[in-house]
Write a protein that holds these residues in place. Sequence first.
Motif, short mmCIF file in Angstrom:
data_model
loop_
_atom_site.label_atom_id
_atom_site.label_comp_id
_atom_site.label_asym_id
_atom_site.label_seq_id
_atom_site.Cartn_x
_atom_site.Cartn_y
_atom_site.Cartn_z
N GLU A 148 -1.85 3.25 -2.58
CA GLU A 148 -1.32 4.44 -1.85
C GLU A 148 -0.74 4.33 -0.72
N LYS A 150 -0.91 4.72 3.05
CA LYS A 150 -2.14 4.54 4.03
C LYS A 150 -1.86 4.37 5.51
N GLU A 158 2.50 5.24 8.43
CA GLU A 158 1.98 5.21 7.03
C GLU A 158 2.94 4.02 6.40
N TYR A 161 0.19 0.36 0.74
CA TYR A 161 -0.93 -0.33 0.71
C TYR A 161 -1.30 -0.78 -0.66
#
Length: 171
Positions: A148, A150, A158, A161
């Motif tokens: 995702e 993250k 962000e 990941y």
Amino acid sequence: MIVNESDRLALKVFSVEDEEAAKNFWGNAEVMVHCGGPTPHEMLGKVLMSYQACHEKKGLSVYAVVEKETSEVIGAAGFNVASGLEKVELIYHLSKDSWGKGYATEAAVACTEIAKQTDGVETIFASADPHNVSSTKILEKAGFQFIEMKWFDDTNQEEPYFEYQILQDDK
């Protein structure tokens, strides 16, 4: 002390003699642009000794990446170990002269082999700056699965990941 080898690389425990070479990756602004910037040169000795101590205490650490053909330390690859060994973070940084030769992927794969042989390791995770497409490709080639996007407080952004699950069959 060598902890693992691949066709072209050896991974060894850092020593104070590796400080000058570390300036070419951790001390280099261009290499570290996606990782919060370079480590000040006067701090590199402490960083190397902390990774050496981590290996001695926990059996897993970040290691010097040595090009076998030249015996030169060209980077670092291995694991940031927070507390326990169940979930460890893979990192890799190579000197700019070593980019584009497949060394980072080779080092990442060699690191996963070390983790497979280390009791207690269940998951390896990694993230990459979203602008560093090369790093995400390295993780995919090394067998990591995208999980995702993250948020990371240390980079204040962000990031993609990834995880690599170590199965009991791998041990």
